[in-house]
Design an enzyme around this catalytic site. Structure first.
Site, PDB file in Angstrom:
ATOM      1  N   ASP A  10      56.350  50.784  23.198  1.00 11.98           N
ATOM      2  CA  ASP A  10      55.697  49.475  23.273  1.00 11.98           C
ATOM      3  C   ASP A  10      54.194  49.690  23.226  1.00 11.98           C
ATOM      4  O   ASP A  10      53.646  50.473  24.009  1.00 11.98           O
ATOM      5  CB  ASP A  10      56.056  48.755  24.577  1.00 11.98           C
ATOM      6  N   ASP A 129      67.798  40.304  19.673  1.00 11.11           N
ATOM      7  CA  ASP A 129      67.877  40.419  21.138  1.00 11.11           C
ATOM      8  C   ASP A 129      69.023  39.520  21.589  1.00 11.11           C
ATOM      9  O   ASP A 129      68.883  38.295  21.621  1.00 11.11           O
ATOM     10  CB  ASP A 129      66.567  39.965  21.788  1.00 11.11           C
TER      11      ASP A 129
END
Length: 251
Positions: A10, A129
Site C-alpha cells: 500500500d 473486494d
C-alpha cells in the site's frame, strides 16, 4: 502454468504504509527498495495499491512507478484511484505493466471496454473486494470503500461481466478474510473460478503455507498477500516450496 506469488504494497504519497520491517533496508517506507527486495526474494510480480487522497500524492506515486520500473525486474501492477483511460495511460507510460481497476469500473463498466480496446485485455486487472452476502445469487456481493459499503452487485456476476468487457485478470479479495490470517475464502474462489476463464488471483486471509496451497487447489493462477511478507511470518521461498511440494509448478 506456474502459480505466481505476489506481494502487495500500500502506497500513500509515494511511501509504503502499513508496517513493513525489512531489516537492513535503509528505509522500509521506500516502495522501490521494498519492491526490489521482494524481487530478489523471488516475487513473480509486485502489486502497488495507491491510497493517496490527493492529486499531488498520485503524482508522487507516478514518479515512484517510474523509478520502480527502472530497478525492479518483475512485472508491476498499480491500482488505486484509477478513474479512466487517461489514468491507465499515465501509469503505463510511467512503467506499470498492468493497472488495477475497482470502484470506477463499478460506477462506469464501459471503462473496462475502453481500456481493453485501447491497451489490450492483458493490462486490466479487475480488483473485486467481495464479502459473503447470503441474499446474492452466488452468496457473495461486491463492496466498495474498503468493504464498508455494498455495491449492490453479485460478485460472480460482476466478474463475468468484467471479463466479457475485456478484463484480462481478476484479483479476488475477500473482505471477510482480509487480515484474519485464517486462510483465503475458498468457496468464493471456487465460485468465481467456475464462472470465468481468465487468470484469477486470490487475496485476503493468508496466514500459513497451507492456505496458499489450498487456494492453488481451488484453481487460482496467483496468490497475493501483504502482511505475511511485511512481518516476515512467511517468506516467498517457503510458499513456493509448499506449492512445489504439493505438486504445483512455481517459477
Amino acid at each position: 502454468m506456474a502459480i505466481r506469488v505476489i506481494p502487495c504494497l500500500d502506497v500513500k504519497d509515494g511511501r509504503v504504509v502499513k508496517g513493513v520491517n525489512f531489516v537492513g533496508l535503509r528505509d522500509a517506507g521506500d516502495p522501490v527498495e521494498l519492491a526490489a527486495e521482494y524481487g530478489r526474494l523471488g516475487a513473480d510480480e509486485v502489486t502497488f495499491l495507491d491510497i493517496s487522497a490527493s492529486t499531488e500524492g498520485r503524482a508522487t506515486t507516478r514518479e515512484m512507478v517510474t523509478r520502480c520500473a527502472e530497478t525492479v525486474f518483475v512485472p508491476l501492477t498499480v491500482g488505486g484511484g484509477v478513474r479512466g483511460v487517461d489514468d491507465v495511460d499515465v501509469l503505463l507510460r510511467a512503467g506499470a505493466d498492468k493497472v488495477g481497476v475497482n470502484t470506477a469500473a463499478i460506477a462506469h463498466p464501459g471503462m473496462i471496454d475502453e481500456v481493453a480496446d485501447r491497451f489490450g485485455n492483458q493490462v486490466i486487472v479487475l480488483s473485486v473486494d467481495a464479502r459473503r452476502e447470503p441474499d446474492r445469487p452466488s452468496g457473495f456481493g461486491v463492496t466498495t470503500h474498503g468493504g464498508t459499503r455494498s455495491a449492490g452487485l453479485d460478485a460472480v456476476e460482476w466478474a463475468c461481466q468484467a471479463v466479457e468487457r475485456g478484463a484480462g485478470e481478476i484479483l479476488l479479495n475477500s473482505m471477510d478474510a482480509d487480515g484474519t490470517a485464517d486462510g483465503f475464502d475458498i468457496e468464493m474462489i471456487e465460485a468465481v473460478r467456475a464462472a470465468v476463464d481468465v487468470p484469477l488471483i486470490a487475496s485476503g486471509g493468508a496466514g500459513k503455507v497451507a492456505d496458499f496451497v489450498e487456494a492453488a487447489r481451488a484453481g487460482v493462477d496467483a496468490v497475493l498477500a501483504a502482511s505475511v511478507f511485511h512481518y516476515h511470518t512467511l517468506t516467498i521461498a517457503q510458499i513456493k516450496d509448499g506449492l512445489r511440494h504439493a505438486g504445483f509448478e512455481v517459477r
